[in-house]
Design a protein around this motif. Structure first.
Motif, PDB file in Angstrom:
ATOM      1  N   ALA A  60      45.886  32.501  44.602  1.00 23.55           N
ATOM      2  CA  ALA A  60      46.642  33.695  44.993  1.00 23.55           C
ATOM      3  C   ALA A  60      46.307  34.901  44.129  1.00 23.55           C
ATOM      4  O   ALA A  60      46.177  36.025  44.641  1.00 23.55           O
ATOM      5  CB  ALA A  60      48.142  33.406  44.936  1.00 23.55           C
ATOM      6  N   MET A  61      46.176  34.706  42.825  1.00 23.97           N
ATOM      7  CA  MET A  61      45.910  35.845  41.947  1.00 23.97           C
ATOM      8  C   MET A  61      44.455  36.322  42.084  1.00 23.97           C
ATOM      9  O   MET A  61      44.194  37.522  42.154  1.00 23.97           O
ATOM     10  CB  MET A  61      46.247  35.485  40.506  1.00 23.97           C
ATOM     11  N   ALA A  63      42.649  36.146  44.647  1.00 18.90           N
ATOM     12  CA  ALA A  63      42.503  36.794  45.950  1.00 18.90           C
ATOM     13  C   ALA A  63      42.864  38.268  45.897  1.00 18.90           C
ATOM     14  O   ALA A  63      42.432  39.047  46.764  1.00 18.90           O
ATOM     15  CB  ALA A  63      43.362  36.089  46.988  1.00 18.90           C
ATOM     16  N   ARG A  64      43.620  38.652  44.880  1.00 22.24           N
ATOM     17  CA  ARG A  64      44.043  40.047  44.743  1.00 22.24           C
ATOM     18  C   ARG A  64      43.201  40.830  43.745  1.00 22.24           C
ATOM     19  O   ARG A  64      43.515  41.973  43.419  1.00 22.24           O
ATOM     20  CB  ARG A  64      45.526  40.087  44.382  1.00 22.24           C
ATOM     21  N   SER A  65      42.137  40.209  43.261  1.00 22.88           N
ATOM     22  CA  SER A  65      41.200  40.917  42.404  1.00 22.88           C
ATOM     23  C   SER A  65      40.452  41.956  43.239  1.00 22.88           C
ATOM     24  O   SER A  65      40.099  41.692  44.399  1.00 22.88           O
ATOM     25  CB  SER A  65      40.198  39.929  41.792  1.00 22.88           C
ATOM     26  N   PRO A  66      40.189  43.145  42.693  1.00 22.68           N
ATOM     27  CA  PRO A  66      39.486  44.179  43.464  1.00 22.68           C
ATOM     28  C   PRO A  66      38.146  43.727  44.043  1.00 22.68           C
ATOM     29  O   PRO A  66      37.733  44.228  45.096  1.00 22.68           O
ATOM     30  CB  PRO A  66      39.294  45.302  42.436  1.00 22.68           C
ATOM     31  N   GLU A  69      37.935  42.875  47.754  1.00 21.37           N
ATOM     32  CA  GLU A  69      37.749  43.925  48.750  1.00 21.37           C
ATOM     33  C   GLU A  69      36.265  44.069  49.064  1.00 21.37           C
ATOM     34  O   GLU A  69      35.871  44.242  50.225  1.00 21.37           O
ATOM     35  CB  GLU A  69      38.324  45.243  48.241  1.00 21.37           C
ATOM     36  N   ARG A  72      35.215  40.995  51.185  1.00 22.89           N
ATOM     37  CA  ARG A  72      35.636  41.126  52.581  1.00 22.89           C
ATOM     38  C   ARG A  72      34.749  42.125  53.334  1.00 22.89           C
ATOM     39  O   ARG A  72      34.375  41.891  54.489  1.00 22.89           O
ATOM     40  CB  ARG A  72      37.107  41.537  52.664  1.00 22.89           C
ATOM     41  N   GLU A  93      43.679  32.808  50.912  1.00 20.31           N
ATOM     42  CA  GLU A  93      44.658  33.754  50.379  1.00 20.31           C
ATOM     43  C   GLU A  93      44.237  35.207  50.613  1.00 20.31           C
ATOM     44  O   GLU A  93      45.075  36.094  50.741  1.00 20.31           O
ATOM     45  CB  GLU A  93      44.861  33.515  48.887  1.00 20.31           C
ATOM     46  N   SER A  94      42.926  35.457  50.661  1.00 18.35           N
ATOM     47  CA  SER A  94      42.432  36.818  50.822  1.00 18.35           C
ATOM     48  C   SER A  94      42.204  37.198  52.287  1.00 18.35           C
ATOM     49  O   SER A  94      41.793  38.321  52.575  1.00 18.35           O
ATOM     50  CB  SER A  94      41.127  37.001  50.043  1.00 18.35           C
TER      51      SER A  94
END
Length: 230
Positions: A60-61, A63-66, A69, A72, A93-94
């Motif tokens: 989860a954490m 997946a929120r790393s810049p 982006e 993706r 998660e991402s």
């Protein structure tokens, strides 16, 4: 081509992935997540491990790393992306793929060899196999149970996006050969593009002849296959 292997705090299979890819003569480099995705990356591996200690939820954490982006965006442009184990959790998660990986039905960490049935042989990740072929790949996870809502599961099946299922050596998928309780014995799925895949088993640990079976080589060859199809 150069495959970028993303290292997060807690990744521990990045070097395994690098060595396995280089054994197959695929150029690979480890990239620290804070440095961003290189502009010349022609493939991405999200490796296994325990990014950020699996706090909150596994993956989860990270997946929120810049950098995700960047990943993706690269995936949307057709760059092949493979998430393995913790990387599969990060992928879900991402939003690279649907569903989620959660605690094994046994509620314990499991490290063993399993059999997988190839559900499709017309993707970059499975082009080296035949549809229905059984391959042997190791697992090593505590949160490998694939879960998805029944409506989305039906759509996933209808869209033919299941890549691998846990099975016995004869290819049968009864519950007794499901190591973690994953829905419909699912071990790996595709994203909206066939160049994006996540799976819980470790193909990089089944690539080097000196350390055991080599059935995972075909999956890692997917980077070359995707590049050739581009």
């Amino acid at each position: 081509m150069t495959v970028s292997i993303i290292r997060f705090g807690g990744s521990n299979c990045d070097r395994d992935a690098e060595r396995a890819l280089e054994h197959l003569d695929v150029d690979a480099e480890i990239v620290w997540h804070e440095d961003g995705l290189p502009d010349d990356a022609t493939g991405v591996v999200l490796p296994g491990g325990f990014s950020y200690g699996d706090y909150l939820r596994a993956g989860a954490m990270a997946a929120r790393s810049p950098i995700m982006e960047d990943v993706r965006a690269a995936a949307a442009d057709g760059v092949p992306v493979l998430g393995v184990c913790n990387g599969a959790q990060i992928g879900c998660e991402s939003g690279l793929t649907e569903g989620a990986f959660t605690t094994n039905e046994s509620a314990r960490f499991q490290c063993e060899h399993v059999y997988l049935r190839v559900e499709r042989a017309d993707t970059p990740w499975t082009a080296a196999y035949e549809e229905g072929e059984v391959i042997e790949i190791p697992i090593a996870h505590g949160e490998g149970r694939y879960e998805i809502g029944d409506d989305r599961l039906a759509a996933l099946e209808d869209e033919d996006r299941v890549l691998f299922r846990y099975c016995d050596e004869d290819g049968e998928t009864d519950p007794d050969v499901n190591p973690n309780g994953s829905k419909h014995n699912i071990a790996g799925v595709l994203g909206e593009r066939e160049t994006v895949a996540v799976l819980m088993p470790h193909p990089e640990r089944a690539t080097l002849p000196d350390v055991g079976p080599t059935d995972g080589q075909g999956i890692l060859r997917g980077f070359e296959a995707a590049a050739n199809d581009a």
